[in-house]
Scaffold this active site. Structure first.
Site, PDB file in Angstrom:
ATOM      1  N   ARG A 298      -1.502  -5.370 -10.677  1.00  0.00           N
ATOM      2  CA  ARG A 298      -0.392  -5.860 -10.988  1.00  0.00           C
ATOM      3  C   ARG A 298       0.035  -7.708 -10.977  1.00  0.00           C
ATOM      4  O   ARG A 298      -1.527  -8.350 -10.566  1.00  0.00           O
ATOM      5  CB  ARG A 298      -0.324  -5.530  -9.520  1.00  0.00           C
TER       6      ARG A 298
ATOM      7  N   SER B 188       6.196  -1.841  -8.712  1.00  0.00           N
ATOM      8  CA  SER B 188       6.708  -1.228  -6.969  1.00  0.00           C
ATOM      9  C   SER B 188       7.533  -2.138  -6.190  1.00  0.00           C
ATOM     10  O   SER B 188       8.930  -2.027  -7.865  1.00  0.00           O
ATOM     11  CB  SER B 188       5.545  -0.750  -6.300  1.00  0.00           C
ATOM     12  N   HIS B 189       7.611  -2.757  -5.873  1.00  0.00           N
ATOM     13  CA  HIS B 189       8.488  -3.256  -5.316  1.00  0.00           C
ATOM     14  C   HIS B 189       8.793  -5.359  -5.596  1.00  0.00           C
ATOM     15  O   HIS B 189       9.585  -5.885  -5.120  1.00  0.00           O
ATOM     16  CB  HIS B 189       8.780  -3.021  -3.454  1.00  0.00           C
TER      17      HIS B 189
ATOM     18  N   LYS C 154      -0.546   1.061 -13.827  1.00  0.00           N
ATOM     19  CA  LYS C 154      -2.197   2.130 -12.777  1.00  0.00           C
ATOM     20  C   LYS C 154      -2.059   3.771 -13.585  1.00  0.00           C
ATOM     21  O   LYS C 154      -0.898   4.285 -14.176  1.00  0.00           O
ATOM     22  CB  LYS C 154      -0.884   2.156 -11.467  1.00  0.00           C
TER      23      LYS C 154
ATOM     24  N   ASP D  66      12.977   1.630  -3.826  1.00  0.00           N
ATOM     25  CA  ASP D  66      12.326   0.343  -4.263  1.00  0.00           C
ATOM     26  C   ASP D  66      12.418   0.667  -6.441  1.00  0.00           C
ATOM     27  O   ASP D  66      12.698   1.897  -6.822  1.00  0.00           O
ATOM     28  CB  ASP D  66      10.769   0.022  -3.623  1.00  0.00           C
TER      29      ASP D  66
ATOM     30  N   ASP E 230      10.135   1.735  -8.411  1.00  0.00           N
ATOM     31  CA  ASP E 230       9.644   2.495  -8.864  1.00  0.00           C
ATOM     32  C   ASP E 230       9.622   4.093  -8.404  1.00  0.00           C
ATOM     33  O   ASP E 230       9.573   5.279  -8.849  1.00  0.00           O
ATOM     34  CB  ASP E 230       7.971   2.839  -9.473  1.00  0.00           C
TER      35      ASP E 230
ATOM     36  N   ASP F 295       9.720   5.481  -5.001  1.00  0.00           N
ATOM     37  CA  ASP F 295       8.182   5.705  -3.972  1.00  0.00           C
ATOM     38  C   ASP F 295       8.559   5.113  -2.790  1.00  0.00           C
ATOM     39  O   ASP F 295       8.544   6.155  -1.610  1.00  0.00           O
ATOM     40  CB  ASP F 295       6.766   5.445  -4.840  1.00  0.00           C
ATOM     41  N   ARG F 296       9.551   4.427  -2.197  1.00  0.00           N
ATOM     42  CA  ARG F 296       9.920   3.935  -0.747  1.00  0.00           C
ATOM     43  C   ARG F 296      11.096   4.633  -0.924  1.00  0.00           C
ATOM     44  O   ARG F 296      11.843   4.601  -1.362  1.00  0.00           O
ATOM     45  CB  ARG F 296       9.439   2.509  -0.579  1.00  0.00           C
TER      46      ARG F 296
ATOM     47  N   LYS G 122       3.973   9.430  -2.211  1.00  0.00           N
ATOM     48  CA  LYS G 122       5.481   9.134  -1.556  1.00  0.00           C
ATOM     49  C   LYS G 122       6.601   8.597  -2.558  1.00  0.00           C
ATOM     50  O   LYS G 122       6.556   8.684  -3.599  1.00  0.00           O
ATOM     51  CB  LYS G 122       5.243   7.282  -0.600  1.00  0.00           C
TER      52      LYS G 122
HETATM   53  C1  G1P Z   1       1.545  -2.270   0.173  1.00  0.00           C
HETATM   54  C2  G1P Z   1       2.072  -1.067   1.793  1.00  0.00           C
HETATM   55  C3  G1P Z   1       1.161   0.026   1.969  1.00  0.00           C
HETATM   56  C4  G1P Z   1       0.609   0.663   0.243  1.00  0.00           C
HETATM   57  C5  G1P Z   1       1.247  -0.521  -0.793  1.00  0.00           C
HETATM   58  C6  G1P Z   1       1.638   0.469  -1.810  1.00  0.00           C
HETATM   59  O1  G1P Z   1       0.068  -2.822   0.776  1.00  0.00           O
HETATM   60  O2  G1P Z   1       1.392  -1.521   2.793  1.00  0.00           O
HETATM   61  O3  G1P Z   1       1.748   0.694   3.115  1.00  0.00           O
HETATM   62  O4  G1P Z   1       0.526   2.255   0.151  1.00  0.00           O
HETATM   63  O5  G1P Z   1       1.989  -1.711  -0.715  1.00  0.00           O
HETATM   64  O6  G1P Z   1       2.814   0.711  -1.788  1.00  0.00           O
HETATM   65  P1  G1P Z   1      -0.293  -3.484   1.096  1.00  0.00           P
HETATM   66  O7  G1P Z   1       0.164  -4.639   0.507  1.00  0.00           O
HETATM   67  O8  G1P Z   1      -0.487  -4.280   2.044  1.00  0.00           O
HETATM   68  O9  G1P Z   1      -1.815  -4.715   0.889  1.00  0.00           O
HETATM   69 ZN    ZN Z   2       6.927   1.459  -4.844  1.00  0.00          ZN
END
Ligand code: G1P
Ligand code: ZN
Length: 543
Positions: free
Chosen positions: A22, A113-114, A126, A277, A279, A281-282, A376
């Site tokens: 990322r 992701s987010h 990924k 989010d 992608d 998954d959240r 997820k």
């Molecule tokens: C964060 C979240 C973790 C999740 C990951 C990917 O990771 O805290 O639970 O699995 O994003 O979505 P972190 O930034 O804390 O390493």
């Molecule tokens: Zn995501």
């Protein structure tokens, strides 16, 4: 021949994190940057000739260009088929499902992701393995090693594909199958949940608002909630995926899903609110003027899973990440099913699911899922909740309060301190760790330390060991403070402080979480000398 071998020089920074590589778009658009990483994947995965990969992304800026490059590289590297989501779109859980359903060798998901998107935002890539889950660490390490010595890549660079038309085309010796990104996934959801029951709920007075945050779940949510389940038109908002997510930060929490929070806490709010989010998954779940913490959500889903067709016969076991609250632990105990506490990140759950040890798992970071895929799954969680609301004929708030009454309440909060210089964040963590030898037995107000450690995990399936997974201080009454450095940020370091206390007494379960955790919050700051080491005391995000 349109296959070319292009000479390149390695970049030193292509180490994949918790969820792939990322980086800022400006980094990804450097010459050969994406190509180097993709060739490093192909050189490391050992795909037999004729393999299939699933390919798609969350629609953010650079998604389409990247898909075209990857298709060309797949063709040149001897793959026989690319299954690509129409428009380049695939949510992460939908991609996971497609890999499994088609028996593909793996898949490449383009997403950060987010994290915000657009030319100044982030991009990500990924690799997921044939079980549909994120590549194991052994593989991501190999990809990184390869990226450090890469000297050329192969690409087919003379072809036409129409990413916006469903159908097949040929690139060299490879078939590109552009598919509807939504239908297989929606069918899977229909096989797990009681759509008739949910339809009856949504055809009554029950109103929902789902905020897709201009990210990937828009088309999925429209199809599932509005078309298949008959929710009123307009129940899905911000439904069109945009390359910059409309300038927003597609992270479903109380800070970034502001519009939804305003709707759900405003005048005449809908009965149910949810968001996902970038992608997909959240998930965030809200009732009318009521927020469900992800940790509680996992516990509620586990306790009520028998009410949902896909889980009617019971759960194999449940798992949560270490920083996630212990609410689900007590459900596992009551149900007498196995329970696992893993490090942060979804990949640890994958092994347990593959081995048939758990059905449900979740993280405090708005991630919940089950063994239906190996990621997820945001919309899955939303449908699970709707199924429960319909089956129990209770509101979201009533369901959660009923749960607290039966199992006790875990007050819980996560405080994030974003964009701290790495050295400062480490210094604060070291300060905590240096205290460890003297902490057990010492008291801070009413809190007496029982135990502290730097969390480590031995995977019960493959025996692999993961260390330095977060500092935890556990008090005698079960309250906890956890400190962790994020593995997903792209600027500086993000320090996360997780706070939790347990309240069995129903009379005392109605407090505001920040208030209930007030004393622990002060202790967490003092033990880490947070302000002195980082110059911060106020979190960037409180969940
Ligand atoms: C964060 C979240 C973790 C999740 C990951 C990917 O990771 O805290 O639970 O699995 O994003 O979505 P972190 O930034 O804390 O390493
Ligand atoms: Zn995501």
């Amino acid at each position: 021949m349109a296959v070319r071998i292009i000479e390149t020089a390695p970049y030193a920074d292509q180490r994949p994190g918790t969820s792939g590589l990322r980086k800022k778009v400006s980094v990804f658009s450097q010459k050969h940057y994406l190509e180097n990483f993709v060739q490093s994947i192909f050189d490391s995965i050992d795909a037999p000739p004729g393999s299939t990969l699933v390919l798609g992304g969350d629609g953010r800026y650079y998604n389409r260009e990247a898909i075209r490059i990857i298709v060309g590289m797949m063709a040149a590297n001897g793959f026989s088929k690319a299954i690509v989501g129409c428009g380049g779109i695939l949510s992460t859980p939908a991609a996971s499902h497609l890999i499994r359903k088609n028996g593909a060798f793996g898949g490449i998901i383009l997403s950060a992701s987010h994290n915000p998107g657009g030319p100044d935002g982030d991009f990500g890539i990924k690799y997921n393995s044939e079980n549909g889950g994120p590549a194991p660490e052994k593989l991501t390490d190999a990809i990184f090693e390869r990226s450090k010595s890469i000297s050329s890549y192969m690409i087919h660079d003379d072809f036409e594909i129409d990413l916006d038309r469903i159908g097949q085309s040929q690139v060299g010796g490879m078939i590109v199958e552009v598919i509807d990104p939504v239908s297989d996934y929606a069918d899977l959801m229909e096989s797990l949940f009681d759509f008739d029951l949910i339809r009856t709920l949504l055809n009554g007075n029950f109103r929902i608002s789902f905020d897709a945050m201009h990210a990937v779940t828009g088309p999925y949510a429209k199809e599932i909630f509005e078309n298949r389940l008959g929710a009123a038109a307009g129940s899905v908002v911000n439904a069109v995926p945009l390359i910059d997510f409309g300038g927003g930060h597609p992270d479903p929490n109380l800070t970034y899903a502001k519009e939804l929070v305003e709707t759900m806490y405003g005048e005449n709010p809908p009965d149910f609110g949810a968001a996902s989010d970038g992608d997909g998954d959240r998930n965030m779940i809200l009732g009318s003027r009521f927020f469900v913490t992800p940790s509680d959500s996992l516990a509620v889903l586990a306790a009520n899973a028998h009410l949902v067709p896909g889980y009617r016969s019971g759960l194999l076991g449940v798992a949560r990440s270490m920083p996630t609250s212990g609410a689900v632990d007590r459900v596992a105990k009551a149900l007498n099913i196995p329970f696992f506490e893993t490090p942060t990140g979804w990949k640890f759950f994958g092994n347990l699911m593959d081995a048939g040890r758990v059905s449900l798992c979740g993280e405090e970071s708005f991630g919940t899922g089950s063994n239906h895929v190996r990621e997820k799954d945001g919309l899955w969680a939303v449908l699970f909740w709707l199924n429960l609301v319909a089956a129990k004929r209770l509101s979201v708030e009533e369901i959660v309060k009923e749960h607290w009454k039966a199992y006790g309440r875990n007050y819980y909060s996560r405080h994030d301190f974003e964009e701290i210089p790495l050295e400062a964040a480490r210094a604060s963590m070291e300060t905590v760790k240096a205290r460890f030898p003297s902490l057990p037995g010492s008291a801070f107000g009413k809190y007496k330390v029982a135990f502290c450690d730097d969390f480590a995990y031995t995977d019960p399936i493959d025996g692999s060991r993961s260390e330095y997974q977060g500092l935890r201080i556990i008090f005698e009454d079960g309250s906890r403070i956890v400190y962790r450095l994020s593995g997903t940020g792209t600027i500086g370091a993000t320090l996360r402080i997780y706070l939790e206390s347990f309240e069995p007494d129903q009379e005392k379960q109605g407090m505001d979480a920040q208030e209930a955790l007030g004393e622990l919050i002060s202790i967490s700051r003092a033990l880490s000398l947070l302000e002195e080491k980082t110059g911060r005391n106020t979190p960037t995000v409180i969940t």
